[in-house]
Scaffold this motif. Structure first.
Motif, PDB file in Angstrom:
ATOM      1  N   HIS B  10     -14.394  -5.622  -4.625  1.00  0.00           N
ATOM      2  CA  HIS B  10     -13.637  -5.520  -3.377  1.00  0.00           C
ATOM      3  C   HIS B  10     -13.852  -4.143  -2.789  1.00  0.00           C
ATOM      4  O   HIS B  10     -14.219  -3.202  -3.502  1.00  0.00           O
ATOM      5  N   THR B  13     -10.092   0.847  -1.986  1.00  0.00           N
ATOM      6  CA  THR B  13      -8.729   0.970  -1.435  1.00  0.00           C
ATOM      7  C   THR B  13      -8.037   2.131  -2.136  1.00  0.00           C
ATOM      8  O   THR B  13      -8.448   2.542  -3.226  1.00  0.00           O
ATOM      9  N   SER B  14      -6.940   2.634  -1.524  1.00  0.00           N
ATOM     10  CA  SER B  14      -6.248   3.786  -2.102  1.00  0.00           C
ATOM     11  C   SER B  14      -5.597   3.433  -3.441  1.00  0.00           C
ATOM     12  O   SER B  14      -5.416   4.287  -4.299  1.00  0.00           O
ATOM     13  N   THR B  15      -5.231   2.160  -3.624  1.00  0.00           N
ATOM     14  CA  THR B  15      -4.606   1.752  -4.890  1.00  0.00           C
ATOM     15  C   THR B  15      -5.649   1.387  -5.946  1.00  0.00           C
ATOM     16  O   THR B  15      -5.328   1.258  -7.121  1.00  0.00           O
ATOM     17  N   ASP B  18      -7.485  -4.846  -4.893  1.00  0.00           N
ATOM     18  CA  ASP B  18      -7.851  -5.640  -3.734  1.00  0.00           C
ATOM     19  C   ASP B  18      -6.600  -5.858  -2.870  1.00  0.00           C
ATOM     20  O   ASP B  18      -5.616  -6.433  -3.347  1.00  0.00           O
ATOM     21  N   ASN B  19      -6.650  -5.387  -1.620  1.00  0.00           N
ATOM     22  CA  ASN B  19      -5.476  -5.482  -0.745  1.00  0.00           C
ATOM     23  C   ASN B  19      -5.044  -6.929  -0.509  1.00  0.00           C
ATOM     24  O   ASN B  19      -3.847  -7.217  -0.411  1.00  0.00           O
ATOM     25  N   LEU B  22      -3.191  -8.054  -3.507  1.00  0.00           N
ATOM     26  CA  LEU B  22      -1.912  -7.346  -3.564  1.00  0.00           C
ATOM     27  C   LEU B  22      -0.918  -7.982  -2.583  1.00  0.00           C
ATOM     28  O   LEU B  22       0.244  -8.251  -2.928  1.00  0.00           O
ATOM     29  N   ALA B  23      -1.414  -8.251  -1.364  1.00  0.00           N
ATOM     30  CA  ALA B  23      -0.564  -8.872  -0.341  1.00  0.00           C
ATOM     31  C   ALA B  23      -0.133 -10.270  -0.786  1.00  0.00           C
ATOM     32  O   ALA B  23       1.028 -10.659  -0.600  1.00  0.00           O
TER      33      ALA B  23
END
Lengths: 92, 199
Positions: B10, B13-15, B18-19, B22-23
């Motif tokens: 993916h 991302t800052s985390t 995978d956004n 996560l969402a």
């Protein structure tokens, strides 16, 4: 595939114990235990929580914990109040 | 069974996560509260039947058991779809996605038949508090399954037109999470609403 077989077997066991009169007193605890087992198998293996980031587990667990809290408080409120739950006007 | 597959790549991302996933997990956490509220409402009102039929008059356990089994097996076909795309077999992925959608449609067909039978036997949304809470809970679950079927068919069409990249298993994984969630909600509904007898 093994997980799917286990899930199918648990479902069969659930239906079987529903029809066994000798298990009537244990019906609810057994059904809750079977349901919990299926729930955990699906989220841990099929949804990969067992192998994925802990953050996903925490996000989902937070929602689940909030749900259980609301669920218990709501049922407890009506239980302590006694009598049937009030019904909205027009609903019998 | 899908544990052997590495997670899909993916974008950064800052985390580090995978956004989209996560969402989806945050959304599923909120959906727990949505269905939990309906289940607790049903438990409060399941014995408030007025002059209408009761759950003991209506529920057909063998029939609902088959519907539940069909939905449970759709989770297996969803796992097989993800496994196929992760192994680069896009044709197999489309077949398993279609199989999952078909099983979902079978479940919805069963629910429509069940609702029709209940209405014929005198239980409607406004008959009693039991009827309202039953139809709202199971109806919203059915709506979630229908949305899931549309997403599965959308993925199949996207793949057929080459809109899914060769290594892109992420959309399949995210839709799979939603589909499995719909399945676990039904696991709870089947036990709490259908199998546990009302007092």
């Amino acid at each position: 595939m093994k997980i799917a077989v286990v899930l199918a077997l648990i479902t069969l066991a659930e239906i079987a114990i529903y029809y066994i009169p000798a298990l009537a007193s244990l019906l609810i605890p057994l059904l809750v235990a079977f349901s919990f087992a299926k729930f955990m198998l699906v989220i841990l293996w099929f949804m990969h929580l067992r192998f994925d980031s802990r953050i996903f587990t925490r996000l989902f667990a937070a929602g689940l914990l909030l749900t259980l809290t609301v669920f218990i408080l709501m049922l407890l409120t009506f239980f302590l109040r006694g009598g049937p739950a009030p019904t909205p006007p027009g609903i019998t | 069974m899908s544990a052997a597959h590495p997670p899909a790549e993916h974008p950064h991302t800052s985390t580090g996560l995978d956004n989209a996933k996560l969402a989806m997990w945050a959304f599923l956490g909120s959906e727990c509260l949505f269905f939990g509220s309906f289940i607790s409402t049903y438990l409060l009102y399941r014995n408030v039947t007025g002059d209408g039929p009761t759950s003991a008059d209506l529920y057909d356990i063998p029939y609902t058991s088959i519907s539940s089994f069909v939905l449970l097996m759709s989770s297996l076909t969803m796992v097989l779809a993800l496994s196929s795309v992760q192994n680069g077999d896009r044709r197999a992925m489309r077949i398993w996605l279609m199989a999952t959608a078909f099983l979902g449609l079978t479940f919805i067909g069963g629910q429509v038949f069940e609702f029709t039978t209940f209405v014929e036997e005198g239980l409607t949304l406004s008959t009693s508090a039991f009827g309202s809470s039953f139809f709202v809970l199971t109806g919203f679950h059915g709506a979630h399954v229908t949305i899931g079927i549309l997403m599965l068919l959308g993925l199949t069409v996207m793949s057929s037109f080459g809109r899914l990249g060769p290594d892109d298993s992420r959309p399949v994984e995210v839709v799979g999470l939603y589909w499995h969630f719909v399945d676990i909600v039904w696991i709870v509904i089947f036990t709490v609403i259908y199998l546990i007898p009302s007092g």
